[in-house]
Design an enzyme around this catalytic site. Structure first.
Site, PDB file in Angstrom:
ATOM      1  N   GLU A  89     -10.851  -5.766   8.900  1.00 36.53           N
ATOM      2  CA  GLU A  89     -10.201  -4.475   8.381  1.00 36.53           C
ATOM      3  C   GLU A  89     -10.697  -4.191   7.074  1.00 36.53           C
ATOM      4  O   GLU A  89     -10.375  -4.902   6.198  1.00 36.53           O
ATOM      5  CB  GLU A  89      -8.622  -4.585   8.620  1.00 36.53           C
ATOM      6  CG  GLU A  89      -7.931  -3.494   8.116  1.00 36.53           C
ATOM      7  CD  GLU A  89      -6.272  -3.581   7.908  1.00 36.53           C
ATOM      8  OE1 GLU A  89      -5.938  -4.774   8.113  1.00 36.53           O
ATOM      9  OE2 GLU A  89      -5.623  -2.526   7.842  1.00 36.53           O
ATOM     10  N   GLY A 111       2.375  -6.069   7.320  1.00 29.95           N
ATOM     11  CA  GLY A 111       1.569  -6.518   6.416  1.00 29.95           C
ATOM     12  C   GLY A 111       0.478  -6.857   7.295  1.00 29.95           C
ATOM     13  O   GLY A 111       0.203  -6.136   8.421  1.00 29.95           O
ATOM     14  N   SER A 112      -0.159  -8.007   6.814  1.00 27.43           N
ATOM     15  CA  SER A 112      -1.567  -8.252   7.386  1.00 27.43           C
ATOM     16  C   SER A 112      -1.302  -9.108   8.622  1.00 27.43           C
ATOM     17  O   SER A 112      -0.106  -9.744   8.890  1.00 27.43           O
ATOM     18  CB  SER A 112      -2.478  -9.074   6.709  1.00 27.43           C
ATOM     19  OG  SER A 112      -1.737 -10.370   6.253  1.00 27.43           O
ATOM     20  N   GLU A 131       4.682  -5.061  12.170  1.00 25.42           N
ATOM     21  CA  GLU A 131       3.796  -3.932  12.013  1.00 25.42           C
ATOM     22  C   GLU A 131       2.741  -4.207  11.233  1.00 25.42           C
ATOM     23  O   GLU A 131       2.504  -4.667  10.042  1.00 25.42           O
ATOM     24  CB  GLU A 131       4.568  -3.079  11.149  1.00 25.42           C
ATOM     25  CG  GLU A 131       5.801  -2.509  11.769  1.00 25.42           C
ATOM     26  CD  GLU A 131       5.605  -1.378  12.871  1.00 25.42           C
ATOM     27  OE1 GLU A 131       4.440  -0.803  12.843  1.00 25.42           O
ATOM     28  OE2 GLU A 131       6.621  -1.262  13.725  1.00 25.42           O
ATOM     29  N   ASN A 161       0.638  -1.158   0.028  1.00 25.72           N
ATOM     30  CA  ASN A 161       0.048  -0.080   0.038  1.00 25.72           C
ATOM     31  C   ASN A 161       0.789   1.233  -0.185  1.00 25.72           C
ATOM     32  O   ASN A 161       0.540   2.323  -0.758  1.00 25.72           O
ATOM     33  CB  ASN A 161      -0.942  -0.117   1.012  1.00 25.72           C
ATOM     34  CG  ASN A 161      -0.466  -0.167   2.463  1.00 25.72           C
ATOM     35  OD1 ASN A 161       0.568  -0.758   2.563  1.00 25.72           O
ATOM     36  ND2 ASN A 161      -1.098   0.426   3.517  1.00 25.72           N
ATOM     37  N   CYS A 216      -3.029   1.508   6.451  1.00 26.91           N
ATOM     38  CA  CYS A 216      -3.193   0.771   7.739  1.00 26.91           C
ATOM     39  C   CYS A 216      -3.639   1.672   8.998  1.00 26.91           C
ATOM     40  O   CYS A 216      -4.357   1.011   9.671  1.00 26.91           O
ATOM     41  CB  CYS A 216      -1.646   0.280   8.214  1.00 26.91           C
ATOM     42  SG  CYS A 216      -0.449   1.414   8.669  1.00 26.91           S
TER      43      CYS A 216
HETATM   44  P1  NAD Z   1       0.203  -9.210   3.343  1.00 26.59           P
HETATM   45  O1  NAD Z   1       0.446  -9.848   4.779  1.00 26.59           O
HETATM   46  O2  NAD Z   1      -0.651 -10.054   2.453  1.00 26.59           O
HETATM   47  O3  NAD Z   1       1.808  -9.248   2.638  1.00 26.59           O
HETATM   48  C1  NAD Z   1       2.711  -8.486   3.213  1.00 26.59           C
HETATM   49  C2  NAD Z   1       4.081  -9.276   2.743  1.00 26.59           C
HETATM   50  O4  NAD Z   1       3.890 -10.372   3.088  1.00 26.59           O
HETATM   51  C3  NAD Z   1       4.293  -9.298   1.302  1.00 26.59           C
HETATM   52  O5  NAD Z   1       5.704  -8.918   0.723  1.00 26.59           O
HETATM   53  C4  NAD Z   1       3.955 -10.633   0.639  1.00 26.59           C
HETATM   54  O6  NAD Z   1       4.748 -10.990  -0.231  1.00 26.59           O
HETATM   55  C5  NAD Z   1       4.230 -11.510   1.865  1.00 26.59           C
HETATM   56  N1  NAD Z   1       3.506 -12.591   2.167  1.00 26.59           N
HETATM   57  C6  NAD Z   1       2.218 -12.895   1.731  1.00 26.59           C
HETATM   58  N2  NAD Z   1       2.071 -14.108   2.108  1.00 26.59           N
HETATM   59  C7  NAD Z   1       2.903 -14.729   2.733  1.00 26.59           C
HETATM   60  C8  NAD Z   1       3.100 -15.826   3.294  1.00 26.59           C
HETATM   61  N3  NAD Z   1       1.969 -16.802   3.224  1.00 26.59           N
HETATM   62  N4  NAD Z   1       4.215 -16.388   3.770  1.00 26.59           N
HETATM   63  C9  NAD Z   1       5.318 -15.389   4.095  1.00 26.59           C
HETATM   64  N5  NAD Z   1       5.164 -14.330   3.407  1.00 26.59           N
HETATM   65  C10 NAD Z   1       3.970 -13.858   2.997  1.00 26.59           C
HETATM   66  O7  NAD Z   1      -0.334  -7.718   3.408  1.00 26.59           O
HETATM   67  P2  NAD Z   1      -0.531  -6.676   2.273  1.00 26.59           P
HETATM   68  O8  NAD Z   1      -1.776  -7.121   1.484  1.00 26.59           O
HETATM   69  O9  NAD Z   1       0.611  -6.506   1.441  1.00 26.59           O
HETATM   70  O10 NAD Z   1      -0.741  -5.223   3.284  1.00 26.59           O
HETATM   71  C11 NAD Z   1      -1.857  -5.190   3.464  1.00 26.59           C
HETATM   72  C12 NAD Z   1      -2.114  -5.490   5.270  1.00 26.59           C
HETATM   73  O11 NAD Z   1      -0.688  -4.728   5.653  1.00 26.59           O
HETATM   74  C13 NAD Z   1      -3.223  -4.564   5.974  1.00 26.59           C
HETATM   75  O12 NAD Z   1      -3.484  -5.486   6.874  1.00 26.59           O
HETATM   76  C14 NAD Z   1      -2.700  -3.444   6.576  1.00 26.59           C
HETATM   77  O13 NAD Z   1      -3.193  -2.923   7.652  1.00 26.59           O
HETATM   78  C15 NAD Z   1      -1.096  -3.922   6.614  1.00 26.59           C
HETATM   79  N6  NAD Z   1      -0.206  -2.617   6.894  1.00 26.59           N
HETATM   80  C16 NAD Z   1       0.391  -2.436   8.028  1.00 26.59           C
HETATM   81  C17 NAD Z   1       1.182  -1.191   8.219  1.00 26.59           C
HETATM   82  C18 NAD Z   1       1.860  -0.776   9.658  1.00 26.59           C
HETATM   83  O14 NAD Z   1       2.752  -0.096   9.410  1.00 26.59           O
HETATM   84  N7  NAD Z   1       1.421  -1.406  10.825  1.00 26.59           N
HETATM   85  C19 NAD Z   1       1.454  -0.475   7.016  1.00 26.59           C
HETATM   86  C20 NAD Z   1       1.037  -0.907   5.905  1.00 26.59           C
HETATM   87  C21 NAD Z   1       0.260  -2.111   6.019  1.00 26.59           C
END
Ligand code: NAD
Length: 457
Positions: A335, A189-190, A211, A114, A245
């Site tokens: 979310e 990430g999520s 995070e 994002n 996020c």
């Molecule tokens: P995601 O969890 O799908 O992916 C994040 C990362 O994890 C990517 O690099 C992806 O390649 C990797 N990944 C995906 N599946 C995986 C697996 N099974 N095993 C290991 N790695 C894997 O998140 P997203 O869709 O890219 O981002 C959205 C989410 O991130 C939302 O929930 C949002 O709130 C959160 N987010 C948090 C912050 C923060 O600073 N707290 C900032 C931005 C986004």
């Protein structure tokens, strides 16, 4: 895909201690800054292609934030690296005590899509400032930005120092984490994927920073400045088409100001994004079809009082406000991470608090009120990663504040000196002189209890 030999080479590079001196760290941070600035236009183009961000929005939320973080690191690095003097207790007199900041080693940083640039590069700055070698794993879902970041990194850093690894996270990350012991994993990430990362790290006792996301509530009290609240909520909820996020996830508004706030928010959306947001310079797009399908599923879960139009081809979802949303609707469970804002009226603090308590430990809590007493009451009542009073989301852009969640919204924090600390080990050192070595400290101990009680209390 990173082969494990490449990671072993990074370990050797780190063990050579080349990354540790102040001069080396400073030089590398400067190189990073130069490389980013020389690709500034490429980044704007890429962020527009991936998310339809304008250069202005990209500067404030991506490149500019990174440059500010770099400037802070360059300015304060020497100070951050200084050993901290610590006091010594009576038991250990006349020793001297200090805390050294030791680099962790070879660390893995995983980013989301994002804010694909800022959320990968900001932690990198902390990791480099702290003297580590870094593997960067960007999200595969912002391919244009991914391509530019690869260039930025590979043009200036050897692979033994900073390694840029692309690919499907579900394949690449377990391959690395199950075959190599990182010294730290920093994941953005999520919550779902965060749990997978935490499990893999636990197998090898690797420390993590997580995070994550969640549902950040936004409370508008009856004594709030409604016009200002409307502007600030609309700005952050619909920036990046809601894919933020720390965006206000849902709104809890005092019944007595609900209509006034809704009217003000609708007018503000029109002013900011026009009545054709799909053509607006200021309005983004949804990242991909999967996310588009997920978010549009929420549109039927309440009464649409503003917005609701979509265009799959353009990955466009209009800024949308929902009312009459049932408590058990999925829009109030997941979310949202998109431009849909449920508005829930309340009459008492207890009512509003009961809604928030269904999603404990949000990443952020936003409170709009002119009462200091209410402000403090909310801050005490709701544990959260961070908070803004009469504002939303902007606390994250202040690098003097720690940024991170708690519980389901994450663990650990970063930004500015907090990043440096996250990527450093605090090594406790005590130095004891040899000219004083009283027998009292050694056996036989019989009869010394009274003295020990005096010394240790
Ligand atoms: P995601 O969890 O799908 O992916 C994040 C990362 O994890 C990517 O690099 C992806 O390649 C990797 N990944 C995906 N599946 C995986 C697996 N099974 N095993 C290991 N790695 C894997 O998140 P997203 O869709 O890219 O981002 C959205 C989410 O991130 C939302 O929930 C949002 O709130 C959160 N987010 C948090 C912050 C923060 O600073 N707290 C900032 C931005 C986004």
């Amino acid at each position: 895909m990173a082969d494990i030999t490449a990671l072993e080479k990074m370990r050797q590079y780190f063990n050579s201690r080349i990354t540790q001196p102040y001069v080396f760290r400073k030089e590398q941070l400067k190189k990073l800054k130069t490389s980013i600035l020389s690709h500034e236009q490429d980044l704007y183009d890429a962020l527009h292609l991936d998310l339809k961000k304008s250069p202005e929005e990209s500067w404030v939320t991506e490149t500019g934030m990174v440059i500010a973080e770099l400037n802070a690191a360059l300015k304060n690095l020497r100070n951050w690296m200084e050993p901290e003097r610590a006091a010594t207790n009576l038991l250990n007199m006349p020793s001297g005590s200090r805390v050294l900041k030791e680099p962790l080693g070879v660390v893995l940083i995983i980013g989301p899509w994002n804010y694909p640039f800022q959320l990968l590069i900001n932690p990198l700055i902390g990791a480099m400032a702290a003297g580590n070698c870094v593997i960067l794993k960007p999200s595969e879902f912002a391919p244009a930005t991914d391509k530019v970041m690869k260039k930025i990194i590979e043009e200036v850093f050897p692979k033994e120092y900073i390694l840029y690894v692309q690919g499907d996270g579900a394949t690449v990350i377990p391959q690395m984490m199950n075959n190599f012991t990182f010294d730290h994993v920093f994941f953005t990430g999520s919550t779902t994927v965060g749990k997978i990362i935490y499990k893999m790290a636990a197998e090898r006792l690797v420390p993590v920073t997580l995070e994550l996301g969640g549902k950040s509530p936004c409370v508008v009290e009856k004594d709030a400045n409604v016009q200002v609240a409307a502007r600030r909520i609309v700005m952050t909820k619909f920036s990046n088409a809601g894919q933020m996020c720390v965006a206000p996830d849902y709104l809890l508004v005092h019944e007595s100001v609900k209509d006034k706030l809704l009217t003000a928010m609708k007018a503000t959306i029109g002013k900011f994004f026009t009545d054709k947001p799909e053509e607006s310079y200021n309005y983004g797009k949804i990242i991909n079809e999967k996310q588009f399908n997920r978010i549009t599923g929420y549109l039927s879960q309440g009464t649409i009082v503003h917005g609701g139009r979509v265009d799959k081809e353009k990955l466009f979802i209009e800024p949308t406000i929902l009312t009459d949303v049932p408590a058990d609707a999925s829009v109030m469970k997941d979310e949202i991470f998109g431009p849909v804002l449920p508005v829930i009226p309340f009459n008492t603090t207890e009512e509003a608090k009961a809604v928030i308590d269904k999603h404990p430990n949000p990443l952020s809590l936003y409170i709009y009120t002119s009462s200091k007493r209410k402000e403090n009451k909310w801050l005490e009542a709701v544990p959260a990663g961070g908070s803004c009073i009469n504002n939303s989301s902007w606390h994250l852009t202040n690098h003097h504040l720690p940024f991170g969640g708690r519980g389901l919204s994450g663990t650990g924090c970063y930004h500015g000196k907090y990043s440096f600390e996250t990527f450093s080990h605090k090594k406790a050192v005590m130095k004891t002189p040899t000219w004083f070595d009283p027998n009292i400290k050694y056996p036989p101990f019989k009869g010394k209890l009274k003295l020990f009680k005096w010394v240790i209390k």
